[in-house]
Design a protein around this motif. Sequence first.
Motif, PDB file in Angstrom:
ATOM      1  N   LEU A 209      19.135 -37.647 -59.696  1.00  0.00           N
ATOM      2  CA  LEU A 209      17.968 -37.728 -59.215  1.00  0.00           C
ATOM      3  C   LEU A 209      17.939 -38.634 -57.738  1.00  0.00           C
ATOM      4  O   LEU A 209      18.059 -37.366 -57.016  1.00  0.00           O
ATOM      5  N   GLY A 210      18.928 -39.760 -58.233  1.00  0.00           N
ATOM      6  CA  GLY A 210      18.326 -40.596 -55.911  1.00  0.00           C
ATOM      7  C   GLY A 210      20.087 -38.975 -55.967  1.00  0.00           C
ATOM      8  O   GLY A 210      19.555 -39.158 -54.593  1.00  0.00           O
ATOM      9  N   ALA A 211      20.601 -39.113 -56.387  1.00  0.00           N
ATOM     10  CA  ALA A 211      21.602 -38.148 -55.048  1.00  0.00           C
ATOM     11  C   ALA A 211      21.317 -36.871 -55.452  1.00  0.00           C
ATOM     12  O   ALA A 211      21.224 -36.101 -53.957  1.00  0.00           O
ATOM     13  N   VAL A 212      20.382 -36.000 -55.687  1.00  0.00           N
ATOM     14  CA  VAL A 212      19.793 -34.839 -55.693  1.00  0.00           C
ATOM     15  C   VAL A 212      18.633 -35.069 -54.687  1.00  0.00           C
ATOM     16  O   VAL A 212      18.556 -34.208 -53.617  1.00  0.00           O
ATOM     17  N   ARG A 213      18.213 -36.504 -54.285  1.00  0.00           N
ATOM     18  CA  ARG A 213      17.195 -36.441 -53.894  1.00  0.00           C
ATOM     19  C   ARG A 213      17.447 -36.628 -52.584  1.00  0.00           C
ATOM     20  O   ARG A 213      16.720 -36.317 -50.794  1.00  0.00           O
ATOM     21  N   HIS A 214      18.806 -36.751 -51.802  1.00  0.00           N
ATOM     22  CA  HIS A 214      19.482 -36.812 -50.287  1.00  0.00           C
ATOM     23  C   HIS A 214      18.779 -36.043 -49.915  1.00  0.00           C
ATOM     24  O   HIS A 214      18.934 -36.164 -48.648  1.00  0.00           O
ATOM     25  N   SER A 215      19.700 -34.102 -50.467  1.00  0.00           N
ATOM     26  CA  SER A 215      19.287 -33.438 -49.884  1.00  0.00           C
ATOM     27  C   SER A 215      17.953 -32.375 -50.053  1.00  0.00           C
ATOM     28  O   SER A 215      17.724 -31.389 -49.448  1.00  0.00           O
ATOM     29  N   ASN A 216      17.147 -32.828 -51.048  1.00  0.00           N
ATOM     30  CA  ASN A 216      15.874 -31.932 -52.275  1.00  0.00           C
ATOM     31  C   ASN A 216      15.681 -33.429 -51.639  1.00  0.00           C
ATOM     32  O   ASN A 216      14.646 -33.362 -53.396  1.00  0.00           O
ATOM     33  N   PRO A 217      14.551 -34.000 -50.773  1.00  0.00           N
ATOM     34  CA  PRO A 217      13.970 -34.716 -50.853  1.00  0.00           C
ATOM     35  C   PRO A 217      12.208 -34.618 -52.490  1.00  0.00           C
ATOM     36  O   PRO A 217      11.868 -35.496 -52.722  1.00  0.00           O
TER      37      PRO A 217
END
Length: 365
Positions: A209-217
């Motif tokens: 989720l942390g990785a996804v949040r970089h591009s999809n906050p």
Amino acid sequence: MRAFPLVLFTGRLAAVLPGCNFERACTDCGGIDDFPPLPSDHPPGASAAARATAAAIGRGVNFGNMLEAPVEGDWGLKVTPEFIDSAAAVGFKSVRLPVRWSNHAAVARPFTIDHAFMMRVDSIVDRLLGKGLYVVLNMHHYRQLDGDTRDAGEEAVFEPLVDERFIRMWVQIAEQFRNKSDHLVFELYNEPHGRLDDAGWNVLAARTLGAVRHSNPSRIVVIGPIGWNSAGSLEWLRLPNDANLIVTVHNYDPFTFTHQGASWAGSPPTGVTCCTATQIAALTAPLETARAWSATHDYPIFLGEFGAYEAGDMASRARFTRYMRDAAESRGITWTYWEFAAGFGVYDPQAHAFRPALRDALLGS
Ligand code: GLC
């Protein structure tokens, strides 16, 4: 002079980590610690957007056995415009799209997803969104992640890289779909089990989720518990501190009814009908567990899968389906039926028509 021992060290690492290629500048080869887990000490409860999205998923259907197969078509079905248009026209509000990304990505770093496959999924997502549907795009059947046997033709991943590969595939997916409408929802992983125990899955989900949040906050993300997304495993789920989440469970109880004759489930005996009071209690109990968890933890629940396999008689399957729908909806739980056009199918792909009993059980008054 100082660089010399460092180079040697990197070379030794490269020797034990296939894919961490000594020739290539190893900027993307830092390992799983490139993806620290989001903290999970104080999940704030769901945002208004997460609640609204969970509600908007409404009554939906899974496009199972399509992109979920090792290669689309291997299990007899491909996603077609007919399926998409029919699902929307009959009144489904959402489609859950199970995708086996793991068989379309390199097994060596940086685990690049095949471009043609990415574009194929992208075009399907666009067509679904274009129909006004909500789309739950997941990762399904990364066999090694669960410690399961790979399907024929699937390449092995070096074991220490299995989790990191999961995250790096999500980085690519998240980047690809970052500009899609907020009717697109990501679901991190279907039915974690086996190798993924509670602690392992909680940390991996928080890293991902942390990785996804970089591009999809702020995109809504669906996370479910171990134990094949069973409601009974919710007690071990530790959500990251993030409000834009929906929690999912699956429910195939009573299993002896829903999976009778299913070869992948060990072919339980056929001839089981539904629904006695005991069976109704069995199918209701997990939803009640999920409702209670939701009330305590303040995140909405989405029933991502339920259904009865075709070896059961149609009248029983329709009754089961209606009971499940009502048991979910009366608890504020939206759902996607398993599945569209294969062995549980609400749609008959040969007749190009919905099966009336199942359609009405799902969508009728
Ligand atoms: C899970 C499995 C899928 C199976 C379904 C019903 O989603 O991943 O392959 O068909 O459950 O058993």
